[in-house]
Design an enzyme around this catalytic site. Structure first.
Site, PDB file in Angstrom:
ATOM      1  N   HIS A  36      -1.052  17.553   4.320  1.00  0.00           N
ATOM      2  CA  HIS A  36      -2.323  17.978   4.911  1.00  0.00           C
ATOM      3  C   HIS A  36      -2.144  19.387   5.498  1.00  0.00           C
ATOM      4  CE1 HIS A  36      -3.707  14.039   4.201  1.00  0.00           C
ATOM      5  NE2 HIS A  36      -3.817  13.560   5.420  1.00  0.00           N
ATOM      6  N   VAL A  50       1.380   3.539   2.390  1.00  0.00           N
ATOM      7  CA  VAL A  50       2.234   3.691   3.575  1.00  0.00           C
ATOM      8  C   VAL A  50       3.305   2.600   3.584  1.00  0.00           C
ATOM      9  CG1 VAL A  50       2.296   3.753   6.091  1.00  0.00           C
ATOM     10  CG2 VAL A  50       0.392   4.829   4.872  1.00  0.00           C
ATOM     11  N   ARG A  90      -5.557   2.299  18.358  1.00  0.00           N
ATOM     12  CA  ARG A  90      -4.997   3.549  18.907  1.00  0.00           C
ATOM     13  C   ARG A  90      -5.618   3.998  20.223  1.00  0.00           C
ATOM     14  NH1 ARG A  90      -5.602   6.848  13.422  1.00  0.00           N
ATOM     15  NH2 ARG A  90      -3.831   5.983  12.285  1.00  0.00           N
ATOM     16  N   CYS A 131      -3.063  10.887  10.377  1.00  0.00           N
ATOM     17  CA  CYS A 131      -2.139  11.800   9.680  1.00  0.00           C
ATOM     18  C   CYS A 131      -2.461  13.280   9.888  1.00  0.00           C
ATOM     19  CB  CYS A 131      -2.088  11.458   8.196  1.00  0.00           C
ATOM     20  SG  CYS A 131      -3.675  11.065   7.481  1.00  0.00           S
ATOM     21  N   GLU A 177     -12.896  10.589  10.368  1.00  0.00           N
ATOM     22  CA  GLU A 177     -11.684  11.387  10.536  1.00  0.00           C
ATOM     23  C   GLU A 177     -11.833  12.436  11.655  1.00  0.00           C
ATOM     24  OE1 GLU A 177      -9.289  10.312   8.727  1.00  0.00           O
ATOM     25  OE2 GLU A 177      -7.790  11.865   8.463  1.00  0.00           O
ATOM     26  N   ARG A 210     -11.399  16.630   2.078  1.00  0.00           N
ATOM     27  CA  ARG A 210     -10.429  16.069   1.122  1.00  0.00           C
ATOM     28  C   ARG A 210     -10.300  17.046  -0.045  1.00  0.00           C
ATOM     29  NH1 ARG A 210      -7.293  12.210   2.548  1.00  0.00           N
ATOM     30  NH2 ARG A 210      -8.936  10.706   3.005  1.00  0.00           N
ATOM     31  N   GLY A 247       0.824  -1.216   0.000  1.00  0.00           N
ATOM     32  CA  GLY A 247       0.000   0.000   0.000  1.00  0.00           C
ATOM     33  C   GLY A 247       0.857   1.266   0.000  1.00  0.00           C
ATOM     34  N   GLN A 270      -7.115  17.910   3.340  1.00  0.00           N
ATOM     35  CA  GLN A 270      -6.268  16.716   3.346  1.00  0.00           C
ATOM     36  C   GLN A 270      -6.003  16.186   1.939  1.00  0.00           C
ATOM     37  OE1 GLN A 270      -8.365  15.415   7.517  1.00  0.00           O
ATOM     38  NE2 GLN A 270      -7.314  13.795   6.415  1.00  0.00           N
TER      39      GLN A 270
END
Ligand SMILES: NC(=O)c1ccc[n+]([C@@H]2O[C@H](COP(=O)([O-])OP(=O)(O)OC[C@H]3O[C@@H](n4cnc5c(N)ncnc54)[C@H](OP(=O)(O)O)[C@@H]3O)[C@@H](O)[C@H]2O)c1
Length: 350
Positions: free
Chosen positions: A242, A16, A110, A149, A202, A235, A14, A176
């Site tokens: 960003h 990342v 997270r 991010c 988000e 977006r 991907g 973003q």
């Protein structure tokens, strides 16, 4: 020369994952030794499985490696993870239970009370939460996460303000980049010449992660930052970087010069320890009236420095400003790499 630590990448194909492959190519401590992705990619050479989107060439040694099944058997003990959140929730605990240090970009774990959410310049002490994880006691494995991010750029800008002046209220509106949605991400017909005022989950992530990151370690948990916070996420048709328009109410009055000094003087554990991926300056303030801009500022400090600008009084709260950070470097792969370096420096990687 000390032998490099072999590392694996879950979700290596991907956006990342590719950024991790790129950043690990010349890393002084870690060496890419194992790659995994979905069954779409399993068994193929990485060069064939990954649709390479980085501007530098794919490292030839990695191109020839075979993509493994995403299972702990045969995986190295240090794993970077860049999986979609759904599958991450299932696989990351499995790797930790198998004794791996899992350093992840995904949102899946997270906000778990025993999982550290870390930006090393801001809250390196939160790493101690690892000791509360059951996998750590059973197998030595654990999970450490880096933030969303957009939360990363915002928190880097807020941390020095919180330290010097206190924080009461934060309002942030993001613009973003499309690379934040992974590959192939947002369809070109949806985003070209357009702004999409919605990114699933988000705003919630930014609000809760910002409070956790700027919270206080209290034994076996984090007391979240006590400030009020509102985020709105959009977006926009930008490739990388960003941008965020931020208004803050501080705990005590501050002059503009004091705030700029707080940003420019901000340093943390990675700078003190001279970690390999640490930028010289995590933050920089630019004076030009029309900066920061993604095109000119996203790559500052090799993508690891967030840029702040446009500080001016706010008619509702105290001050408003703009912050910009590179979403796949400081906001993802570079964040995970810096967390891994911190863990190694603290003796957590064996
Ligand atoms: N992009 C950013 O700026 C950014 C920033 C911060 C955090 N993140 C987070 O990082 C994670 C990865 O994001 P990305 O942008 O790199 O996404 P991406 O480009 O869509 O890549 C997803 C990766 O997950 C793999 N995968 C999907 N389903 C799988 C399965 N069932 N088993 C094993 N592997 C599977 C894919 O493999 P195949 O290629 O084989 O399908 C691919 O390698 C996400 O959780 C995202 O929210 C992204």
């Amino acid at each position: 020369m000390e032998k490099k630590i072999p590392v694996g990448i879950l979700g290596a194909t991907g956006i990342v994952g590719q950024r991790l492959v790129q950043m690990l190519e010349h890393h002084p401590w870690f060496e890419t030794a194992w790659l995994a992705a979905s069954d779409r990619s399993e068994g193929k050479a990485y060069g064939e499985a990954a649709r390479w989107r980085m501007k530098t060439a794919m490292p030839s040694r990695v191109a020839g490696m075979t993509v493994s099944a995403a299972a702990p058997a045969g995986a190295p003990k240090v794993m970077f993870a860049a999986l979609d959140a759904g599958i991450a929730a299932e696989l990351e605990p499995r790797f930790a239970e198998a004794g791996c240090a899992v350093i992840t970009n995904s949102s899946a774990l997270r906000m778990r009370s025993d999982v550290p959410l870390v930006i090393p310049e801001v809250n390196a002490d939160h790493v101690k939460l690892i000791e509360c994880q059951s996998a750590k006691r059973h197998s030595g494995g654990f999970v450490v996460t880096n933030p969303n991010c957009s939360a990363i750029g915002l928190v880097l800008a807020l941390a020095p303000l919180q330290q010097r002046f206190g924080l009461e209220t934060v309002m942030a509106v993001t613009m973003q980049a499309v690379s934040g949605a992974g590959y192939p991400g947002v369809a070109s017909l949806d985003i070209l010449g357009n702004v999409i005022p919605y990114i699933a989950k988000e705003e919630e992530k930014m609000e809760e992660e910002t409070r956790k990151l700027l919270g206080r370690l209290n034994g076996s948990g984090i007391v979240p930052g006590g400030f009020r916070m509102s985020a709105q996420c959009n977006r926009v048709a930008v490739e990388d970087g960003h941008t965020e328009s931020v208004s803050v109410k501080l705990g005590r009055k501050a002059e503009a010069g004091e705030m700029v000094a707080a940003w420019n003087e901000f340093r943390g554990v990675p700078q003190e320890m001279e970690l390999p991926t640490a930028p010289e300056r995590p933050l920089r303030y630019v004076e030009a009236a029309d900066r920061p801009q993604p095109r000119f500022d996203a790559d500052a400090g090799e993508g690891m420095t967030a840029t702040v600008g446009r500080l001016r009084p706010c008619g509702v709260l105290d001050w408003k400003f703009t912050v910009l950070s590179h979403n796949t470097i400081r906001g993802a792969a570079g964040a995970a790499l810096l967390n891994a370096e911190l863990l190694k420096a603290q003796g957590y990687l064996g």
